[in-house]
Design a protein around this motif. Structure first.
Motif, PDB file in Angstrom:
ATOM      1  N   GLU A  35      50.171  36.677  39.332  1.00  0.00           N
ATOM      2  CA  GLU A  35      49.649  38.039  39.271  1.00  0.00           C
ATOM      3  C   GLU A  35      50.151  38.816  38.064  1.00  0.00           C
ATOM      4  N   VAL A  36      51.460  38.814  37.864  1.00  0.00           N
ATOM      5  CA  VAL A  36      52.039  39.644  36.817  1.00  0.00           C
ATOM      6  C   VAL A  36      51.704  39.118  35.419  1.00  0.00           C
ATOM      7  N   LEU A  37      51.751  37.816  35.230  1.00  0.00           N
ATOM      8  CA  LEU A  37      51.515  37.254  33.901  1.00  0.00           C
ATOM      9  C   LEU A  37      50.049  36.950  33.645  1.00  0.00           C
ATOM     10  N   GLY A  38      49.204  37.091  34.663  1.00  0.00           N
ATOM     11  CA  GLY A  38      47.775  36.851  34.480  1.00  0.00           C
ATOM     12  C   GLY A  38      47.454  35.390  34.232  1.00  0.00           C
ATOM     13  N   LEU A  39      48.193  34.499  34.857  1.00  0.00           N
ATOM     14  CA  LEU A  39      47.989  33.067  34.678  1.00  0.00           C
ATOM     15  C   LEU A  39      47.097  32.507  35.779  1.00  0.00           C
ATOM     16  N   GLY A  40      46.613  31.302  35.551  1.00  0.00           N
ATOM     17  CA  GLY A  40      45.896  30.589  36.585  1.00  0.00           C
ATOM     18  C   GLY A  40      46.902  30.002  37.561  1.00  0.00           C
ATOM     19  N   LEU A  41      46.407  29.549  38.693  1.00  0.00           N
ATOM     20  CA  LEU A  41      47.280  29.007  39.729  1.00  0.00           C
ATOM     21  C   LEU A  41      48.081  27.812  39.217  1.00  0.00           C
ATOM     22  N   LYS A  42      47.446  26.900  38.512  1.00  0.00           N
ATOM     23  CA  LYS A  42      48.138  25.702  38.017  1.00  0.00           C
ATOM     24  C   LYS A  42      49.239  26.062  37.017  1.00  0.00           C
ATOM     25  N   GLU A  43      48.935  26.983  36.082  1.00  0.00           N
ATOM     26  CA  GLU A  43      49.930  27.372  35.082  1.00  0.00           C
ATOM     27  C   GLU A  43      51.133  28.032  35.749  1.00  0.00           C
ATOM     28  N   ALA A  44      50.860  28.912  36.713  1.00  0.00           N
ATOM     29  CA  ALA A  44      51.952  29.590  37.427  1.00  0.00           C
ATOM     30  C   ALA A  44      52.788  28.578  38.204  1.00  0.00           C
ATOM     31  N   ASP A  59      51.094  58.443  36.663  1.00  0.00           N
ATOM     32  CA  ASP A  59      51.467  58.127  38.037  1.00  0.00           C
ATOM     33  C   ASP A  59      51.383  56.636  38.367  1.00  0.00           C
ATOM     34  N   MET A  60      50.942  55.802  37.420  1.00  0.00           N
ATOM     35  CA  MET A  60      50.775  54.371  37.685  1.00  0.00           C
ATOM     36  C   MET A  60      52.099  53.617  37.592  1.00  0.00           C
ATOM     37  N   SER A  61      52.177  52.546  38.373  1.00  0.00           N
ATOM     38  CA  SER A  61      53.334  51.653  38.282  1.00  0.00           C
ATOM     39  C   SER A  61      53.144  50.721  37.085  1.00  0.00           C
ATOM     40  N   VAL A  62      54.163  49.970  36.748  1.00  0.00           N
ATOM     41  CA  VAL A  62      54.088  49.033  35.635  1.00  0.00           C
ATOM     42  C   VAL A  62      53.004  47.988  35.897  1.00  0.00           C
ATOM     43  N   LEU A  63      52.908  47.514  37.119  1.00  0.00           N
ATOM     44  CA  LEU A  63      51.901  46.508  37.439  1.00  0.00           C
ATOM     45  C   LEU A  63      50.493  47.076  37.307  1.00  0.00           C
ATOM     46  N   GLU A  64      50.307  48.309  37.760  1.00  0.00           N
ATOM     47  CA  GLU A  64      48.995  48.937  37.641  1.00  0.00           C
ATOM     48  C   GLU A  64      48.635  49.148  36.168  1.00  0.00           C
ATOM     49  N   LEU A  65      49.609  49.532  35.357  1.00  0.00           N
ATOM     50  CA  LEU A  65      49.364  49.691  33.923  1.00  0.00           C
ATOM     51  C   LEU A  65      48.996  48.356  33.285  1.00  0.00           C
ATOM     52  N   ASN A  66      49.669  47.299  33.725  1.00  0.00           N
ATOM     53  CA  ASN A  66      49.371  45.968  33.222  1.00  0.00           C
ATOM     54  C   ASN A  66      47.926  45.594  33.537  1.00  0.00           C
ATOM     55  N   GLU A  67      47.477  45.860  34.770  1.00  0.00           N
ATOM     56  CA  GLU A  67      46.098  45.574  35.160  1.00  0.00           C
ATOM     57  C   GLU A  67      45.122  46.416  34.345  1.00  0.00           C
ATOM     58  N   LEU A  68      45.447  47.678  34.108  1.00  0.00           N
ATOM     59  CA  LEU A  68      44.590  48.563  33.328  1.00  0.00           C
ATOM     60  C   LEU A  68      44.438  48.045  31.896  1.00  0.00           C
ATOM     61  N   VAL A  69      45.540  47.643  31.287  1.00  0.00           N
ATOM     62  CA  VAL A  69      45.498  47.124  29.922  1.00  0.00           C
ATOM     63  C   VAL A  69      44.622  45.875  29.859  1.00  0.00           C
ATOM     64  N   LYS A  70      44.788  44.984  30.833  1.00  0.00           N
ATOM     65  CA  LYS A  70      43.965  43.764  30.858  1.00  0.00           C
ATOM     66  C   LYS A  70      42.490  44.103  31.016  1.00  0.00           C
ATOM     67  N   ALA A 108      60.714  44.968  36.049  1.00  0.00           N
ATOM     68  CA  ALA A 108      59.788  44.967  37.188  1.00  0.00           C
ATOM     69  C   ALA A 108      59.487  43.533  37.634  1.00  0.00           C
ATOM     70  N   LEU A 109      59.270  42.631  36.666  1.00  0.00           N
ATOM     71  CA  LEU A 109      59.018  41.230  36.998  1.00  0.00           C
ATOM     72  C   LEU A 109      60.234  40.617  37.677  1.00  0.00           C
ATOM     73  N   LYS A 110      61.424  40.898  37.151  1.00  0.00           N
ATOM     74  CA  LYS A 110      62.663  40.383  37.735  1.00  0.00           C
ATOM     75  C   LYS A 110      62.790  40.838  39.187  1.00  0.00           C
ATOM     76  N   LYS A 111      62.546  42.115  39.417  1.00  0.00           N
ATOM     77  CA  LYS A 111      62.668  42.661  40.768  1.00  0.00           C
ATOM     78  C   LYS A 111      61.685  41.989  41.723  1.00  0.00           C
ATOM     79  N   GLN A 112      60.444  41.795  41.283  1.00  0.00           N
ATOM     80  CA  GLN A 112      59.438  41.168  42.140  1.00  0.00           C
ATOM     81  C   GLN A 112      59.800  39.728  42.475  1.00  0.00           C
ATOM     82  N   VAL A 113      60.269  38.987  41.482  1.00  0.00           N
ATOM     83  CA  VAL A 113      60.645  37.591  41.722  1.00  0.00           C
ATOM     84  C   VAL A 113      61.834  37.528  42.676  1.00  0.00           C
TER      85      VAL A 113
END
Length: 134
Positions: free
Chosen positions: A88-97, A25-36, A119-124
């Motif tokens: 958020e999606v790529l898990g980067l720091g503020l400066k890198e993003a 039932d998780m979204s792609v973003l939630e799965l990404n957070e779970l994996v991290k 999913a990333l394309k849609k969010q951007v």
């Protein structure tokens, strides 16, 4: 008869049924957070190890269909929203993003799973930026 065998789902032991249901039932973003979270908690990596592909095999064609590279072509008028999404999606720091967004056109991530790239394309795009999948 082969079609019915291909459609069989793996039997999930009862003790894992609740966990499997929640993951489904998780979204792609939630799965990404779970994996991290798993990577940090258990010190493992979910990165797949790819073997050498033969030039004659169809593995190379399949790999292209399963992955995509995400390129930010235009950050639009609202760069802050784009930076937040990239961070958020790529898990980067503020400066890198911020550096990635400011350098547009820039490659955000290469060889993402097709679903994650979409999913990333849609969010951007919702945030006002333009993305190209390659």
């Amino acid at each position: 008869m082969e079609n019915t065998e291909e459609k069989k789902e793996m039997a999930v032991p009862a003790k894992f049924a609740k966990i499997v249901k929640e993951i489904e039932d998780m979204s792609v973003l939630e799965l990404n957070e779970l994996v991290k979270a798993f990577e940090e908690k258990f010190g493992v990596s979910a990165t797949a190890v790819a073997g050498p592909a033969s030039a004659q095999g169809s593995g190379e064609v399949i790999e292209e269909k399963l992955t995509a590279s995400v390129e930010l072509t235009d950050s639009g008028a609202n760069k802050i929203a784009i930076i937040k999404v990239v961070k958020e999606v790529l898990g980067l720091g503020l400066k890198e993003a911020k550096d990635l967004v400011d350098a547009a056109p820039s490659m955000l991530k290469q060889d993402m799973k097709k679903e994650e790239a979409e999913a990333l394309k849609k969010q951007v795009e919702v945030a006002g930026g333009k993305v190209t999948l390659k």
